[in-house]
Design a protein around this motif. Structure first.
Motif, short mmCIF file in Angstrom:
data_model
loop_
_atom_site.label_atom_id
_atom_site.label_comp_id
_atom_site.label_asym_id
_atom_site.label_seq_id
_atom_site.Cartn_x
_atom_site.Cartn_y
_atom_site.Cartn_z
N MET A 20 0.86 -1.17 0.00
CA MET A 20 0.00 0.00 0.00
C MET A 20 0.90 1.23 0.00
SD MET A 20 -2.90 1.07 2.82
CE MET A 20 -3.84 -0.39 2.51
N ASN A 21 0.69 2.13 -0.96
CA ASN A 21 1.51 3.33 -1.00
C ASN A 21 0.93 4.39 -0.05
OD1 ASN A 21 -0.49 4.91 -2.33
ND2 ASN A 21 0.16 4.12 -4.31
N SER A 22 1.66 5.50 0.11
CA SER A 22 1.26 6.49 1.11
C SER A 22 -0.08 7.17 0.77
CB SER A 22 2.35 7.54 1.30
OG SER A 22 2.57 8.25 0.11
N THR A 23 -0.42 7.30 -0.50
CA THR A 23 -1.70 7.89 -0.88
C THR A 23 -2.85 6.98 -0.48
OG1 THR A 23 -0.63 8.98 -2.76
CG2 THR A 23 -3.02 8.84 -2.81
N GLU A 24 -2.70 5.69 -0.73
CA GLU A 24 -3.72 4.73 -0.33
C GLU A 24 -3.84 4.67 1.19
OE1 GLU A 24 -3.47 1.41 -3.88
OE2 GLU A 24 -2.05 1.29 -2.24
N LEU A 25 -2.70 4.70 1.86
CA LEU A 25 -2.68 4.67 3.32
C LEU A 25 -3.41 5.87 3.89
CD1 LEU A 25 -1.65 3.30 5.91
CD2 LEU A 25 0.44 4.64 5.66
N LYS A 26 -3.13 7.03 3.36
CA LYS A 26 -3.77 8.26 3.84
C LYS A 26 -5.29 8.20 3.63
CE LYS A 26 -3.86 13.24 3.10
NZ LYS A 26 -3.38 14.34 2.26
N GLY A 27 -5.72 7.71 2.49
CA GLY A 27 -7.13 7.66 2.17
C GLY A 27 -7.93 6.69 3.04
N LYS A 28 -7.31 5.63 3.48
CA LYS A 28 -8.00 4.61 4.26
C LYS A 28 -7.63 4.65 5.75
CE LYS A 28 -8.25 1.31 0.48
NZ LYS A 28 -7.92 -0.05 0.04
N TRP A 29 -6.86 5.66 6.16
CA TRP A 29 -6.28 5.62 7.49
C TRP A 29 -7.30 5.57 8.62
CZ3 TRP A 29 -2.60 3.40 9.46
CH2 TRP A 29 -2.22 3.63 10.77
N ASN A 30 -8.38 6.34 8.57
CA ASN A 30 -9.34 6.33 9.67
C ASN A 30 -9.95 4.95 9.87
OD1 ASN A 30 -9.03 8.98 10.50
ND2 ASN A 30 -10.53 9.74 9.04
N LEU A 65 -8.55 2.06 8.92
CA LEU A 65 -7.49 1.17 9.36
C LEU A 65 -7.14 1.40 10.82
CD1 LEU A 65 -5.13 1.40 6.27
CD2 LEU A 65 -6.56 -0.53 6.93
N LYS A 66 -7.16 2.66 11.24
CA LYS A 66 -6.83 3.00 12.62
C LYS A 66 -7.78 2.31 13.59
CE LYS A 66 -7.54 7.26 13.97
NZ LYS A 66 -7.38 8.71 14.28
N GLY A 67 -9.07 2.34 13.29
CA GLY A 67 -10.05 1.67 14.13
C GLY A 67 -9.83 0.18 14.22
N THR A 68 -9.52 -0.42 13.10
CA THR A 68 -9.26 -1.86 13.06
C THR A 68 -8.03 -2.21 13.88
OG1 THR A 68 -10.26 -1.99 10.86
CG2 THR A 68 -8.89 -3.83 11.54
N LEU A 69 -6.97 -1.41 13.74
CA LEU A 69 -5.74 -1.66 14.50
C LEU A 69 -5.96 -1.52 16.00
CD1 LEU A 69 -3.11 0.14 12.26
CD2 LEU A 69 -3.24 -2.31 12.73
N ILE A 82 4.38 -5.01 9.73
CA ILE A 82 3.33 -4.01 9.93
C ILE A 82 2.76 -3.57 8.60
CG2 ILE A 82 2.87 -1.67 10.77
CD1 ILE A 82 5.07 -2.28 12.93
N LYS A 83 3.62 -3.31 7.62
CA LYS A 83 3.14 -2.91 6.29
C LYS A 83 2.27 -4.01 5.69
CE LYS A 83 6.65 0.32 4.75
NZ LYS A 83 7.64 0.61 3.69
N LYS A 84 2.68 -5.26 5.83
CA LYS A 84 1.91 -6.38 5.29
C LYS A 84 0.57 -6.47 6.00
CE LYS A 84 1.95 -11.32 4.59
NZ LYS A 84 2.52 -12.59 4.98
N MET A 85 0.57 -6.34 7.33
CA MET A 85 -0.66 -6.42 8.11
C MET A 85 -1.63 -5.32 7.69
SD MET A 85 -1.09 -5.92 12.23
CE MET A 85 -0.15 -4.42 12.12
N ILE A 86 -1.13 -4.10 7.53
CA ILE A 86 -1.99 -2.98 7.14
C ILE A 86 -2.54 -3.18 5.74
CG2 ILE A 86 -1.97 -0.51 6.57
CD1 ILE A 86 -0.14 -0.12 9.02
N SER A 87 -1.72 -3.68 4.83
CA SER A 87 -2.20 -3.88 3.46
C SER A 87 -3.26 -4.98 3.38
CB SER A 87 -1.04 -4.18 2.52
OG SER A 87 -0.49 -5.45 2.78
N GLU A 88 -3.25 -5.90 4.35
CA GLU A 88 -4.22 -7.00 4.36
C GLU A 88 -5.55 -6.61 5.01
OE1 GLU A 88 -2.08 -10.13 6.27
OE2 GLU A 88 -1.01 -10.68 4.45
N LEU A 89 -5.58 -5.48 5.70
CA LEU A 89 -6.82 -5.05 6.36
C LEU A 89 -7.83 -4.52 5.38
CD1 LEU A 89 -5.40 -3.25 9.51
CD2 LEU A 89 -6.39 -5.52 9.38
#
Length: 61
Positions: free
Chosen positions: A1-11, A13-17, A54-61
């Protein structure tokens, strides 16, 4: 997941984490554009995983 995708889905993903890792705080999960490495470092310290895991875990969420 690149930084643009991460930023767009962060809220979402944050809840899931936070559900999965109760030891993570809002400060640990604070996303600032251009400081993704710091974010990964804070998460890494709390849950004891490598940056790659961590990157792998986040991309799998």
């Amino acid at each position: 997941m690149n930084s643009t995708e991460l930023k767009g889905k962060w809220n979402e993903l944050k809840g899931t984490l936070k559900q999965k890792y109760a030891e993570l705080t809002d400060d640990d999960l604070l996303f600032e554009e251009g400081k993704e490495d710091e974010l990964y470092g804070r998460i890494q310290q709390r849950i004891g995983s490598t940056k790659e895991e961590i990157k792998k875990m986040i991309s799998e969420l």
